[in-house]
Enzyme design. Structure first.
Site, PDB file in Angstrom:
ATOM      1  N   GLU A  25     -54.132 -27.667  42.717  1.00 56.02           N
ATOM      2  CA  GLU A  25     -53.361 -26.728  41.878  1.00 56.02           C
ATOM      3  C   GLU A  25     -53.046 -27.336  40.515  1.00 56.02           C
ATOM      4  O   GLU A  25     -53.180 -28.546  40.295  1.00 56.02           O
ATOM      5  CB  GLU A  25     -52.066 -26.316  42.578  1.00 56.02           C
ATOM      6  CG  GLU A  25     -51.081 -27.459  42.779  1.00 56.02           C
ATOM      7  CD  GLU A  25     -49.627 -27.002  42.840  1.00 56.02           C
ATOM      8  OE1 GLU A  25     -49.175 -26.347  41.884  1.00 56.02           O
ATOM      9  OE2 GLU A  25     -48.958 -27.330  43.832  1.00 56.02           O
ATOM     10  N   LYS A  86     -46.485 -20.194  34.359  1.00 58.03           N
ATOM     11  CA  LYS A  86     -46.539 -20.590  35.765  1.00 58.03           C
ATOM     12  C   LYS A  86     -46.941 -19.341  36.552  1.00 58.03           C
ATOM     13  O   LYS A  86     -46.193 -18.371  36.613  1.00 58.03           O
ATOM     14  CB  LYS A  86     -45.151 -21.098  36.192  1.00 58.03           C
ATOM     15  CG  LYS A  86     -45.024 -21.436  37.661  1.00 58.03           C
ATOM     16  CD  LYS A  86     -43.601 -21.904  37.980  1.00 58.03           C
ATOM     17  CE  LYS A  86     -43.271 -21.702  39.436  1.00 58.03           C
ATOM     18  NZ  LYS A  86     -41.856 -21.920  39.733  1.00 58.03           N
ATOM     19  N   VAL A 106     -49.049 -22.736  44.259  1.00 51.49           N
ATOM     20  CA  VAL A 106     -49.706 -22.759  45.568  1.00 51.49           C
ATOM     21  C   VAL A 106     -50.229 -21.358  45.899  1.00 51.49           C
ATOM     22  O   VAL A 106     -51.394 -21.197  46.301  1.00 51.49           O
ATOM     23  CB  VAL A 106     -48.743 -23.268  46.661  1.00 51.49           C
ATOM     24  CG1 VAL A 106     -49.320 -23.023  48.057  1.00 51.49           C
ATOM     25  CG2 VAL A 106     -48.448 -24.752  46.459  1.00 51.49           C
ATOM     26  N   ASP A 138     -33.954 -15.816  46.733  1.00 54.47           N
ATOM     27  CA  ASP A 138     -35.067 -16.603  46.196  1.00 54.47           C
ATOM     28  C   ASP A 138     -35.898 -17.222  47.326  1.00 54.47           C
ATOM     29  O   ASP A 138     -35.508 -18.225  47.917  1.00 54.47           O
ATOM     30  CB  ASP A 138     -34.527 -17.682  45.245  1.00 54.47           C
ATOM     31  CG  ASP A 138     -35.636 -18.337  44.428  1.00 54.47           C
ATOM     32  OD1 ASP A 138     -36.818 -18.093  44.728  1.00 54.47           O
ATOM     33  OD2 ASP A 138     -35.311 -19.092  43.495  1.00 54.47           O
ATOM     34  N   SER A 140     -39.940 -18.294  47.949  1.00 58.16           N
ATOM     35  CA  SER A 140     -41.200 -18.462  47.216  1.00 58.16           C
ATOM     36  C   SER A 140     -42.300 -17.548  47.757  1.00 58.16           C
ATOM     37  O   SER A 140     -42.465 -17.384  48.976  1.00 58.16           O
ATOM     38  CB  SER A 140     -41.671 -19.909  47.313  1.00 58.16           C
ATOM     39  OG  SER A 140     -42.920 -20.040  46.674  1.00 58.16           O
ATOM     40  N   ALA A 141     -43.070 -17.002  46.808  1.00 64.88           N
ATOM     41  CA  ALA A 141     -44.241 -16.190  47.175  1.00 64.88           C
ATOM     42  C   ALA A 141     -45.297 -17.037  47.895  1.00 64.88           C
ATOM     43  O   ALA A 141     -46.204 -16.475  48.524  1.00 64.88           O
ATOM     44  CB  ALA A 141     -44.839 -15.550  45.925  1.00 64.88           C
ATOM     45  N   ASP A 142     -45.176 -18.360  47.811  1.00 63.62           N
ATOM     46  CA  ASP A 142     -46.131 -19.226  48.543  1.00 63.62           C
ATOM     47  C   ASP A 142     -46.122 -18.911  50.040  1.00 63.62           C
ATOM     48  O   ASP A 142     -47.159 -18.972  50.706  1.00 63.62           O
ATOM     49  CB  ASP A 142     -45.760 -20.717  48.381  1.00 63.62           C
ATOM     50  CG  ASP A 142     -45.917 -21.232  46.966  1.00 63.62           C
ATOM     51  OD1 ASP A 142     -46.458 -20.498  46.107  1.00 63.62           O
ATOM     52  OD2 ASP A 142     -45.481 -22.375  46.714  1.00 63.62           O
ATOM     53  N   LYS A 159     -39.600 -29.852  49.679  1.00 63.66           N
ATOM     54  CA  LYS A 159     -38.485 -30.716  49.302  1.00 63.66           C
ATOM     55  C   LYS A 159     -37.173 -30.175  49.844  1.00 63.66           C
ATOM     56  O   LYS A 159     -37.026 -28.965  50.010  1.00 63.66           O
ATOM     57  CB  LYS A 159     -38.321 -30.716  47.783  1.00 63.66           C
ATOM     58  CG  LYS A 159     -39.344 -31.495  47.054  1.00 63.66           C
ATOM     59  CD  LYS A 159     -38.869 -31.672  45.625  1.00 63.66           C
ATOM     60  CE  LYS A 159     -39.880 -32.460  44.855  1.00 63.66           C
ATOM     61  NZ  LYS A 159     -41.088 -31.693  44.562  1.00 63.66           N
TER      62      LYS A 159
HETATM   63  N1  PSU Z   1     -43.134 -28.337  44.848  1.00 69.68           N
HETATM   64  C1  PSU Z   1     -43.260 -29.541  44.237  1.00 69.68           C
HETATM   65  N2  PSU Z   1     -43.828 -29.614  43.005  1.00 69.68           N
HETATM   66  C2  PSU Z   1     -44.293 -28.492  42.383  1.00 69.68           C
HETATM   67  C3  PSU Z   1     -44.188 -27.244  43.066  1.00 69.68           C
HETATM   68  C4  PSU Z   1     -43.605 -27.220  44.281  1.00 69.68           C
HETATM   69  O1  PSU Z   1     -42.843 -30.534  44.785  1.00 69.68           O
HETATM   70  O2  PSU Z   1     -44.775 -28.584  41.256  1.00 69.68           O
HETATM   71  C5  PSU Z   1     -44.749 -26.008  42.436  1.00 69.68           C
HETATM   72  C6  PSU Z   1     -45.945 -25.489  43.252  1.00 69.68           C
HETATM   73  O3  PSU Z   1     -46.935 -25.034  42.348  1.00 69.68           O
HETATM   74  C7  PSU Z   1     -45.370 -24.330  44.038  1.00 69.68           C
HETATM   75  C8  PSU Z   1     -44.342 -23.805  43.061  1.00 69.68           C
HETATM   76  O4  PSU Z   1     -46.314 -23.352  44.392  1.00 69.68           O
HETATM   77  O5  PSU Z   1     -43.786 -24.966  42.474  1.00 69.68           O
HETATM   78  C9  PSU Z   1     -43.299 -22.968  43.744  1.00 69.68           C
HETATM   79  O6  PSU Z   1     -42.545 -22.331  42.788  1.00 69.68           O
HETATM   80  P1  PSU Z   1     -41.458 -21.229  43.235  1.00 69.68           P
HETATM   81  O7  PSU Z   1     -40.412 -21.993  43.971  1.00 69.68           O
HETATM   82  O8  PSU Z   1     -40.973 -20.653  41.932  1.00 69.68           O
HETATM   83  O9  PSU Z   1     -42.179 -20.243  44.082  1.00 69.68           O
HETATM   84 MN    MN Z   2     -38.540 -18.411  43.438  1.00 65.99          MN
END
Ligand code: PSU
Ligand code: MN
Length: 299
Positions: A25, A86, A106, A138, A140-142, A159
């Protein structure tokens, strides 16, 4: 393959000739690590994938083109620029149609990998359910992407900026297979054990590949989340990092950081408070790239 994708010549050659590929990624480069550690890591990951007999495909959107496999100057551009978007699933058509530059999360990297026929993808940590989700919603869409798109994602878990037990609950609800790699516990990124027990484990790359093949043959949607813990000698213990995470979370609250900005903000704060965290981050992503290559070779 859709008309918006450009494969690099190396990736195209690999796909045409059945050489295993591992995708990587780009959000980790543009929003996850500071310069120049981000570019050094991006290059190191590609070398590790190559050393393990696969072709690396770092993915990003440049001028609206979905690039699968980047040139060194493109990696450098992502690492240095301050205004890279992003991109998650929702943003991908926007960046393509408006010919913008964006790094893939992701979720978006899974989608683009699948469009190109790549089965295995290495990252650091996936997104998850944020602490305080009851107020912010909140999530994540992941996590949703893992339930839809058939790609193996090799990670060091999530994390503890996130709510790990709730993240595992949602993954269960979504039907995502979460495999501990040589562990019965979900790792917490910087630390090898979050204390949350897993239901499934794999002890070899071949086992992961077999499970994925079984999932595909049954016609089940979605990917597999492989949780590969950081080596114990390289970890930052949970209690040490949790103190810094709490400071970062308080700071985010005070500054009313929300939406897409939350994860990048917390990541950079943690490294401000504890520079060793960046070293641990680099080490765990490297280990994930190596495992992803071994899995990709097992097909
Ligand atoms: N976790 C990490 N480092 C990162 C990310 C996640 O330790 O850089 C990034 C990844 O690309 C993940 C994104 O898909 O953050 C998730 O963002 P959000 O929480 O906004 O969905
Ligand atoms: Mn989010």
């Amino acid at each position: 393959m859709n008309e918006f994708i450009d494969l690099s010549s190396k990736v195209k050659d690999a796909i045409d000739n059945g050489i295993p590929v591992v995708s990587l990624e780009s959000t980790i480069i543009s929003h996850g690590m500071p310069y120049p550690k981000n570019i050094e890591t991006a290059r190191a990951l590609e070398r590790i994938v190559e050393k393990n007999g696969c072709v690396p495909a770092t993915i990003a959107v440049l001028n609206g083109r979905i690039k699968i496999g980047l040139k060194d100057e493109e990696l450098e551009f992502l690492a240095r620029s301050k205004d890279i978007l992003k991109l998650s699933r929702m943003d991908l058509p926007y960046a393509v149609a408006k010919k913008l530059n964006g790094a893939t999360t992701v979720a978006a990297t899974m989608l683009c990998s699948h469009m190109a026929g790549i089965k295995v993808f290495a990252t650091g940590g996936v997104g998850g359910v944020h602490r305080g989700v009851a107020e912010t919603f909140d999530i994540s869409a992941d996590l949703v992407e893992l339930s839809k798109t058939p790609v193996i994602v090799v990670s060091a878990g999530v994390k503890s900026i996130l709510d790990i037990p709730k993240t595992l609950e949602i993954l269960e609800t979504l039907g995502v297979t979460v495999l501990g790699y040589k562990t019965d516990y979900f790792p917490s990124f910087y630390s090898h054990n979050s204390g949350s027990k897993l239901y499934m484990r794999a002890d070899s790359p071949q086992e992961v590949a077999n499970l994925f093949n079984a999932k595909l043959k049954m016609g089940l949607s979605g990917g597999i989340l492989v949780a590969n813990p950081i080596e114990k000698s390289k970890e930052i213990p949970n209690d040490v990092i949790d103190e810094k995470i709490n400071l970062a979370l308080n700071e985010a609250k005070k500054l009313h950081i929300s939406g897409k900005a939350v994860t990048p903000f917390l990541l950079s704060k943690i490294v401000d408070y504890l520079p060793e965290a960046l070293e641990a981050n680099v080490e765990l992503v490297k280990a994930n790239a190596e495992l992803a290559a071994k899995i990709s070779k097992s097909f």
